[in-house]
Write an enzyme that holds these catalytic residues in place. Structure first.
Site, PDB file in Angstrom:
ATOM      1  N   ASP A  13      39.100  75.143  29.663  1.00  0.00           N
ATOM      2  CA  ASP A  13      40.017  75.009  30.803  1.00  0.00           C
ATOM      3  C   ASP A  13      40.141  76.302  31.600  1.00  0.00           C
ATOM      4  O   ASP A  13      41.184  76.568  32.205  1.00  0.00           O
ATOM      5  CB  ASP A  13      41.413  74.539  30.345  1.00  0.00           C
ATOM      6  CG  ASP A  13      41.334  73.285  29.507  1.00  0.00           C
ATOM      7  OD1 ASP A  13      40.601  72.384  29.917  1.00  0.00           O
ATOM      8  OD2 ASP A  13      41.973  73.231  28.441  1.00  0.00           O
ATOM      9  N   LYS A  16      35.883  76.391  34.973  1.00  0.00           N
ATOM     10  CA  LYS A  16      34.427  76.413  35.164  1.00  0.00           C
ATOM     11  C   LYS A  16      33.987  75.465  36.273  1.00  0.00           C
ATOM     12  O   LYS A  16      33.067  75.761  37.013  1.00  0.00           O
ATOM     13  CB  LYS A  16      33.713  76.001  33.861  1.00  0.00           C
ATOM     14  CG  LYS A  16      33.951  76.951  32.714  1.00  0.00           C
ATOM     15  CD  LYS A  16      33.336  76.446  31.429  1.00  0.00           C
ATOM     16  CE  LYS A  16      34.022  75.256  30.828  1.00  0.00           C
ATOM     17  NZ  LYS A  16      35.395  75.475  30.357  1.00  0.00           N
ATOM     18  N   GLY A  40      37.099  68.092  31.109  1.00  0.00           N
ATOM     19  CA  GLY A  40      37.666  67.612  32.370  1.00  0.00           C
ATOM     20  C   GLY A  40      37.533  68.734  33.381  1.00  0.00           C
ATOM     21  O   GLY A  40      38.275  69.706  33.324  1.00  0.00           O
ATOM     22  N   HIS A  41      36.565  68.644  34.264  1.00  0.00           N
ATOM     23  CA  HIS A  41      36.323  69.713  35.238  1.00  0.00           C
ATOM     24  C   HIS A  41      36.937  69.311  36.584  1.00  0.00           C
ATOM     25  O   HIS A  41      36.480  68.364  37.224  1.00  0.00           O
ATOM     26  CB  HIS A  41      34.826  69.991  35.363  1.00  0.00           C
ATOM     27  CG  HIS A  41      34.261  70.598  34.110  1.00  0.00           C
ATOM     28  ND1 HIS A  41      32.928  70.732  33.859  1.00  0.00           N
ATOM     29  CD2 HIS A  41      34.880  71.110  33.014  1.00  0.00           C
ATOM     30  CE1 HIS A  41      32.743  71.309  32.682  1.00  0.00           C
ATOM     31  NE2 HIS A  41      33.925  71.526  32.146  1.00  0.00           N
ATOM     32  N   GLN A 224      34.165  73.056  27.567  1.00  0.00           N
ATOM     33  CA  GLN A 224      35.035  73.707  26.573  1.00  0.00           C
ATOM     34  C   GLN A 224      34.909  75.236  26.667  1.00  0.00           C
ATOM     35  O   GLN A 224      34.670  75.739  27.742  1.00  0.00           O
ATOM     36  CB  GLN A 224      34.741  73.206  25.146  1.00  0.00           C
ATOM     37  CG  GLN A 224      35.137  71.753  24.897  1.00  0.00           C
ATOM     38  CD  GLN A 224      34.104  70.754  25.347  1.00  0.00           C
ATOM     39  OE1 GLN A 224      32.940  70.901  25.064  1.00  0.00           O
ATOM     40  NE2 GLN A 224      34.519  69.732  26.064  1.00  0.00           N
TER      41      GLN A 224
HETATM   42  P1  IMP Z   1      37.091  67.183  20.577  1.00  0.00           P
HETATM   43  O1  IMP Z   1      36.131  68.008  21.371  1.00  0.00           O
HETATM   44  O2  IMP Z   1      37.640  65.999  21.341  1.00  0.00           O
HETATM   45  O3  IMP Z   1      36.547  66.808  19.232  1.00  0.00           O
HETATM   46  O4  IMP Z   1      38.377  68.100  20.273  1.00  0.00           O
HETATM   47  C1  IMP Z   1      38.286  69.264  19.464  1.00  0.00           C
HETATM   48  C2  IMP Z   1      39.156  70.381  20.025  1.00  0.00           C
HETATM   49  O5  IMP Z   1      38.607  70.831  21.249  1.00  0.00           O
HETATM   50  C3  IMP Z   1      40.592  69.953  20.338  1.00  0.00           C
HETATM   51  O6  IMP Z   1      41.444  71.063  20.112  1.00  0.00           O
HETATM   52  C4  IMP Z   1      40.548  69.653  21.824  1.00  0.00           C
HETATM   53  O7  IMP Z   1      41.821  69.783  22.435  1.00  0.00           O
HETATM   54  C5  IMP Z   1      39.597  70.748  22.277  1.00  0.00           C
HETATM   55  N1  IMP Z   1      38.895  70.392  23.520  1.00  0.00           N
HETATM   56  C6  IMP Z   1      37.910  69.518  23.689  1.00  0.00           C
HETATM   57  N2  IMP Z   1      37.511  69.468  24.973  1.00  0.00           N
HETATM   58  C7  IMP Z   1      38.258  70.371  25.621  1.00  0.00           C
HETATM   59  C8  IMP Z   1      38.272  70.835  26.984  1.00  0.00           C
HETATM   60  O8  IMP Z   1      37.514  70.393  27.847  1.00  0.00           O
HETATM   61  N3  IMP Z   1      39.192  71.805  27.255  1.00  0.00           N
HETATM   62  C9  IMP Z   1      40.007  72.329  26.319  1.00  0.00           C
HETATM   63  N4  IMP Z   1      40.023  71.939  25.053  1.00  0.00           N
HETATM   64  C10 IMP Z   1      39.144  70.981  24.702  1.00  0.00           C
END
Ligand code: IMP
Length: 424
Positions: A13, A16, A40-41, A224
């Site tokens: 977040d 990017k 989520g971009h 991420q």
């Molecule tokens: P997953 O990727 O859905 O398996 O989640 C694993 C961890 O990564 C959790 O703490 C999510 O909140 C975090 N996470 C996954 N995608 C994002 C993102 O795009 N931004 C911030 N945190 C993320």
């Protein structure tokens, strides 16, 4: 020619999407290399706000080829919805959007398992986005995954789904005590998406190699952030892929020797969504103020993000593991109006001071951050486009961070819109 990786240098977040969108008009290929619809971009341009989850953020600026690389896990139903949204906005995808044959598919059972596993973990839940990311990468690594190329042959697809579903039904029935699934229902659910996605599925690895041979510019878009990396992040509170620069190569087929720039994106403060350690987290009014001023709510799940001061120890670690050689600072305008801004410059762990980011979860959980206070500024800097316009305290803040990290900021973002940017 440049081959630039854009990486989140914190817990995701960092903004990017805006930066990839901004840099895309000079790129000939924009490639997403890992993650899935957990990302989520958010992009803002021409008074429009769009959130992309899977399609590369280059789709709205210029005419670059936008590629979903082999390292991404794709939910076909979510992708089709996104394609429809982009088309409704009047943007053409045919001929410039491409999906790797070898990217893995997220099926409805991966999402179901993600949610059931989280429920079972109870107090130790990761706080995933529930988009099936972990279970899809488990299928990939345990060599039972279904790849995009399999969608092109319904007989192959059905036989793979049948093989997988036998194990999944066993777990649903015996472990989770949930109703079982049928392969025929799954095939029917996928039918429309397969028809929409088929024309885009191709050998993107070769496409990028030909691009490299023709000296084309490539932008590799991470999702991420580095501290959510499955190897280098705060394991087990991580995502299941490699957002770091090594992942850009394995997730696209672009070789490490081709990379010319590794750009790290950091906010002027820190956020984290989901569970896991966060050394500089603020549980007080200041944390709340950052959340409100920075509109810190997840673009995918809407969850409030945890907020805290900038952590330079963690950021230095991110610079090192990625080989970051240029930085972008985002949300600089959120820091307007504070008397003082704190930055974490070392940690105390078991009574000892260190500037090294620890790797064991036990040690990370013991971190007591040591802060240096820097002067704030009164002026409203939002929307500024020139370095010289910035107040002296804002320049000093940036210079301090650069000196600590040994890397320069080449872009400073002063607002969510494409135009609200200082390029140095
Ligand atoms: P997953 O990727 O859905 O398996 O989640 C694993 C961890 O990564 C959790 O703490 C999510 O909140 C975090 N996470 C996954 N995608 C994002 C993102 O795009 N931004 C911030 N945190 C993320």
């Amino acid at each position: 020619m440049s081959v630039r990786v854009v990486i989140g240098a914190q817990w995701g977040d960092e903004g990017k999407g805006k930066i990839v969108d901004l840099l895309s008009d000079k790129a000939e290929y924009v490639v997403r290399y890992q993650g899935g619809a957990n990302a989520g971009h958010t992009l803002k341009f021409d008074d429009k706000t769009v959130v992309l989850h899977l399609i590369p953020s280059g789709i709205f600026n210029g005419d670059a080829h936008c590629v979903i690389g082999n390292g991404v896990v794709i939910d076909p139903i979510a992708l089709v919805k996104e394609i429809e949204g982009v088309k409704e906005m009047g943007f053409q995808l045919e001929g410039r959007f491409h999906i790797s044959q070898t990217a893995h598919v997220i099926l409805p059972y991966h999402k179901l398992l993600d949610q059931l596993k989280e429920k079972r973990r109870a107090g130790n839940a990761i706080g995933t986005t529930g988009r099936g990311i972990g279970p899809a990468y488990v299928s990939k690594v345990s060599r039972v995954g279904i790849r995009m190329v399999d969608l092109l042959d319904k007989e192959v697809l059905k036989s793979k789904i049948e093989q997988n579903i036998a194990d999944i039904n066993f777990a649903l029935e015996n472990l989770y005590k949930e109703p079982t699934l049928s392969a025929d229902d799954l095939m029917a659910e996928l039918d429309d998406s397969i028809n929409t996605l088929s024309p885009f599925i191709c050998n993107t690895t070769n496409m990028l190699h030909e691009g490299l041979e023709a000296n084309k510019s490539i932008l590799l878009e991470g999702a991420q952030g580095s501290l959510l990396d499955v190897d280098h992040g705060t394991y087990p509170y991580v995502t299941s892929s490699s957002p770091t620069s090594g992942g850009a190569c394995t997730g696209s087929g672009v070789p490490p020797t081709a990379l010319t720039h590794v750009m790290g994106i950091t906010k002027a403060y820190c956020t984290r969504v989901g569970n896991g350690p966060f050394p500089t987290e603020l549980h007080d009014d200041m944390g709340e103020e950052l959340r409100k001023k920075g509109h810190e709510f997840g673009a995918t799940t809407g969850r409030p993000r945890r907020c805290g001061w900038l952590d330079l120890v963690a950021l230095k670690y991110a610079c090192r593991i990625n080989g970051i050689n240029e930085l972008t600072l985002t949300k600089m305008d959120v820091m307007d109006g504070f008397d003082e801004i704190q930055v974490c410059t070392s940690y105390i762990i078991d009574g000892k001071e260190t500037k090294v980011f620890p790797l064991s979860l036990t040690e990370i959980e013991k971190i007591e951050p040591v802060y240096t206070a820097l002067p704030g500024w009164d002026k409203d800097i939002s929307g500024m486009t020139k370095w010289d316009e910035l107040p002296e305290a804002a320049k000093s803040y940036i210079n301090y961070v650069e000196e600590y990290l040994g890397v320069k900021f080449t872009i400073i973002s002063t607002g969510p819109k494409r135009t609200e940017t200082i390029i140095r």
